[in-house]
Scaffold this active site. Structure first.
Site, PDB file in Angstrom:
ATOM      1  N   SER A  76      -6.174  11.303  -0.153  1.00  0.00           N
ATOM      2  CA  SER A  76      -6.703  11.426   1.219  1.00  0.00           C
ATOM      3  C   SER A  76      -5.557  11.369   2.237  1.00  0.00           C
ATOM      4  O   SER A  76      -5.634  11.990   3.299  1.00  0.00           O
ATOM      5  CB  SER A  76      -7.757  10.354   1.519  1.00  0.00           C
ATOM      6  OG  SER A  76      -7.192   9.078   1.561  1.00  0.00           O
ATOM      7  N   ASN A  77      -4.508  10.648   1.901  1.00  0.00           N
ATOM      8  CA  ASN A  77      -3.353  10.628   2.814  1.00  0.00           C
ATOM      9  C   ASN A  77      -2.593  11.946   2.786  1.00  0.00           C
ATOM     10  O   ASN A  77      -2.103  12.409   3.817  1.00  0.00           O
ATOM     11  CB  ASN A  77      -2.435   9.445   2.467  1.00  0.00           C
ATOM     12  CG  ASN A  77      -3.025   8.139   2.939  1.00  0.00           C
ATOM     13  OD1 ASN A  77      -3.051   7.856   4.135  1.00  0.00           O
ATOM     14  ND2 ASN A  77      -3.537   7.346   2.016  1.00  0.00           N
ATOM     15  N   ASN A  89       7.025   5.131   1.925  1.00  0.00           N
ATOM     16  CA  ASN A  89       5.845   4.706   1.160  1.00  0.00           C
ATOM     17  C   ASN A  89       4.788   4.140   2.095  1.00  0.00           C
ATOM     18  O   ASN A  89       5.105   3.623   3.181  1.00  0.00           O
ATOM     19  CB  ASN A  89       6.232   3.631   0.136  1.00  0.00           C
ATOM     20  CG  ASN A  89       5.069   3.220  -0.750  1.00  0.00           C
ATOM     21  OD1 ASN A  89       4.301   4.063  -1.222  1.00  0.00           O
ATOM     22  ND2 ASN A  89       4.911   1.930  -0.980  1.00  0.00           N
ATOM     23  N   HIS A 132       1.607   1.444   2.238  1.00  0.00           N
ATOM     24  CA  HIS A 132       1.084   0.287   1.499  1.00  0.00           C
ATOM     25  C   HIS A 132      -0.104  -0.305   2.251  1.00  0.00           C
ATOM     26  O   HIS A 132      -0.029  -0.502   3.468  1.00  0.00           O
ATOM     27  CB  HIS A 132       2.187  -0.756   1.313  1.00  0.00           C
ATOM     28  CG  HIS A 132       1.768  -1.862   0.403  1.00  0.00           C
ATOM     29  ND1 HIS A 132       1.790  -1.738  -0.966  1.00  0.00           N
ATOM     30  CD2 HIS A 132       1.266  -3.096   0.661  1.00  0.00           C
ATOM     31  CE1 HIS A 132       1.322  -2.847  -1.509  1.00  0.00           C
ATOM     32  NE2 HIS A 132       1.009  -3.698  -0.546  1.00  0.00           N
ATOM     33  N   GLY A 175      13.856  -2.477  -4.569  1.00  0.00           N
ATOM     34  CA  GLY A 175      12.938  -3.629  -4.609  1.00  0.00           C
ATOM     35  C   GLY A 175      11.540  -3.184  -4.179  1.00  0.00           C
ATOM     36  O   GLY A 175      11.374  -2.652  -3.073  1.00  0.00           O
ATOM     37  N   HIS A 204      -7.786   2.623   4.970  1.00  0.00           N
ATOM     38  CA  HIS A 204      -7.523   4.046   4.746  1.00  0.00           C
ATOM     39  C   HIS A 204      -7.444   4.790   6.079  1.00  0.00           C
ATOM     40  O   HIS A 204      -6.585   5.645   6.283  1.00  0.00           O
ATOM     41  CB  HIS A 204      -8.632   4.653   3.874  1.00  0.00           C
ATOM     42  CG  HIS A 204      -8.167   4.888   2.475  1.00  0.00           C
ATOM     43  ND1 HIS A 204      -8.679   4.240   1.389  1.00  0.00           N
ATOM     44  CD2 HIS A 204      -7.203   5.697   1.997  1.00  0.00           C
ATOM     45  CE1 HIS A 204      -8.063   4.645   0.298  1.00  0.00           C
ATOM     46  NE2 HIS A 204      -7.158   5.538   0.631  1.00  0.00           N
ATOM     47  N   LYS A 205      -8.376   4.467   6.986  1.00  0.00           N
ATOM     48  CA  LYS A 205      -8.384   5.154   8.291  1.00  0.00           C
ATOM     49  C   LYS A 205      -7.080   4.877   9.033  1.00  0.00           C
ATOM     50  O   LYS A 205      -6.509   5.771   9.665  1.00  0.00           O
ATOM     51  CB  LYS A 205      -9.585   4.687   9.117  1.00  0.00           C
ATOM     52  CG  LYS A 205     -10.866   5.259   8.569  1.00  0.00           C
ATOM     53  CD  LYS A 205     -12.047   5.110   9.535  1.00  0.00           C
ATOM     54  CE  LYS A 205     -13.308   5.612   8.876  1.00  0.00           C
ATOM     55  NZ  LYS A 205     -14.270   4.563   8.522  1.00  0.00           N
ATOM     56  N   GLU A 248      -4.229   4.102   7.647  1.00  0.00           N
ATOM     57  CA  GLU A 248      -3.145   4.795   6.934  1.00  0.00           C
ATOM     58  C   GLU A 248      -3.039   6.253   7.355  1.00  0.00           C
ATOM     59  O   GLU A 248      -1.930   6.757   7.587  1.00  0.00           O
ATOM     60  CB  GLU A 248      -3.390   4.728   5.424  1.00  0.00           C
ATOM     61  CG  GLU A 248      -3.172   3.357   4.849  1.00  0.00           C
ATOM     62  CD  GLU A 248      -3.366   3.320   3.352  1.00  0.00           C
ATOM     63  OE1 GLU A 248      -2.736   2.483   2.718  1.00  0.00           O
ATOM     64  OE2 GLU A 248      -4.147   4.124   2.820  1.00  0.00           O
TER      65      GLU A 248
HETATM   66  C1  GRF Z   1      -3.473   4.150  -0.189  1.00  0.00           C
HETATM   67  O1  GRF Z   1      -4.327   3.105   0.114  1.00  0.00           O
HETATM   68  C2  GRF Z   1      -2.035   3.704  -0.136  1.00  0.00           C
HETATM   69  O2  GRF Z   1      -1.810   2.601   0.647  1.00  0.00           O
HETATM   70  C3  GRF Z   1      -1.726   3.326  -1.542  1.00  0.00           C
HETATM   71  O3  GRF Z   1      -2.532   4.172  -2.330  1.00  0.00           O
HETATM   72  C4  GRF Z   1      -3.660   4.611  -1.606  1.00  0.00           C
HETATM   73  C5  GRF Z   1      -3.746   6.099  -1.743  1.00  0.00           C
HETATM   74  O4  GRF Z   1      -4.917   6.638  -1.219  1.00  0.00           O
HETATM   75  N1  GRF Z   1      -0.322   3.349  -1.783  1.00  0.00           N
HETATM   76  P1  GRF Z   1      -5.138   8.209  -1.212  1.00  0.00           P
HETATM   77  O5  GRF Z   1      -4.903   8.705  -2.630  1.00  0.00           O
HETATM   78  O6  GRF Z   1      -4.169   8.801  -0.249  1.00  0.00           O
HETATM   79  O7  GRF Z   1      -6.550   8.422  -0.804  1.00  0.00           O
END
Ligand code: GRF
Length: 184
Positions: free
Chosen positions: A13-14, A100, A102, A141, A169-170, A172
């Site tokens: 989704s990202n 990345n 998170h 790390g 998620h929203k 992100e």
């Molecule tokens: C996200 O929550 C991100 O923080 C983590 O993995 C998830 C990936 O979500 N690293 P998507 O596959 O982008 O929906």
């Protein structure tokens, strides 16, 4: 134009948020390719629908080696839900070039084994009042590189790991695009 490779393991989704931002001219970059360590990742379908090249890499020791030729022509690598750990050599070679995402307020709830629902369950178990998401640079790390952007959300009294995951998620989808804009 800045070229990026997006690395995924699952839903993507990202990745979709980046694809949409590029499509709507909110982001001026080129997604050169999408790389997955999981051949069944739904994100691969999203990439194909958008006409983006895809590659599969095998999980395990040789993963970073397989990655090198695939990312040779890109400027940045975006880990968007990528579950494999990149080797220290690879991270050193790409200092301040790998981003990345998170799902917590790092440095809290980061490190080995802290991903997906494990993060949200640990946050709720500790009765945290807030959580959020972080975009950071990748170093050898795990989850320890410099923070690029972070956004917080409140945790409600009836929060479950699932509702928290949705909220985050929203966030992100938003901060990943903001971070990319800042960098390019
Ligand atoms: C996200 O929550 C991100 O923080 C983590 O993995 C998830 C990936 O979500 N690293 P998507 O596959 O982008 O929906």
């Amino acid at each position: 134009m800045v070229k990026i490779a997006v690395l995924i393991s699952g839903n993507g989704s990202n990745l979709q948020a980046i694809i949409d931002a590029v499509k709507h001219k909110e982001l001026d970059l080129c997604i050169e390719c999408v790389i997955s360590d999981n051949p069944n990742a739904y994100g691969l379908e999203r990439a194909k629908s958008a006409g983006i090249k895809t590659h599969i890499v095998q999980r395990g020791k040789e993963l970073s080696k397989q990655m090198l030729p695939l990312v040779a022509s890109v400027d940045y690598i975006v880990l968007a839900g990528f579950l494999s750990i990149l080797s220290a050599d690879f991270c050193d070679k790409w200092t301040n070039k790998i981003m990345n995402l998170h799902p917590s307020l790092l440095p809290k709830y980061g490190g080995k084994g802290m991903y997906g629902m494990y993060v949200h369950k640990a946050v709720l178990k500790n009765n945290e009042k807030q959580s959020g998401a972080t975009v950071h640079w990748v170093t050898a790390g795990i989850d320890q590189g410099a923070i690029i952007l972070q956004e917080t959300c409140d945790i409600s009294l009836d929060e479950t790991p699932e509702t928290l995951a949705n909220k985050i998620h929203k966030i992100e989808h938003k901060i990943l695009i903001e971070a990319l804009k800042t960098i390019i």
